[in-house]
Design a protein around this motif. Structure first.
Motif: not given
Length: 118
Positions: A58, A15-17, A101, A115-118, A103, A99
């Motif tokens: 997102l 995962q990368q945000c 996410r 996990q939540k991305c900020q 995966t 923005k």
């Protein structure tokens, strides 16, 4: 050496945000294939060519699966560049940047971190 960690991440659930942009590339990609703005492909700095990733916008929840076939993005703060066709499906062509996410599409859904991305 960068490819070994990327391969391990791709296989185990990745995962990368961050920010995504779209690009209209001409000629050939870093993988050597002809660029196709209508294809569902993307540029990533480290993931191996051929890796399938799910990119989720997102701001609207739309997701598209793309295949990594190029290197980039080179703009600071961006994690992936997608083709025009992928940006259309994600709904951010007019905005240009959104923005996201990212995966691993090949891993079981339970392996992808939620996990939540900020």
């Amino acid at each position: 050496m960068l490819l070994v960690p990327a391969i391990a991440q791709a296989e185990s659930g990745f995962q990368q945000c961050g920010k995504a942009s779209w690009y209209k590339l001409g000629g050939t990609t870093a993988s050597g294939e002809r660029a196709n703005p209508q294809g569902l492909t993307a540029a990533h700095r480290t993931l191996p060519f051929g890796t399938l990733v799910d990119v989720t916008n997102l701001s609207n929840g739309k997701t598209v699966t793309v295949r990594i076939n190029d290197r980039g993005p080179f703009a600071k703060g961006r994690v992936i560049d997608v083709t025009l066709a992928a940006a259309r499906q994600l709904g951010f062509v007019n905005k240009g940047i959104t923005k996201v996410r990212v995966t691993n599409a090949d891993a079981p859904r339970s392996a992808n971190h939620k996990q939540k991305c900020q």
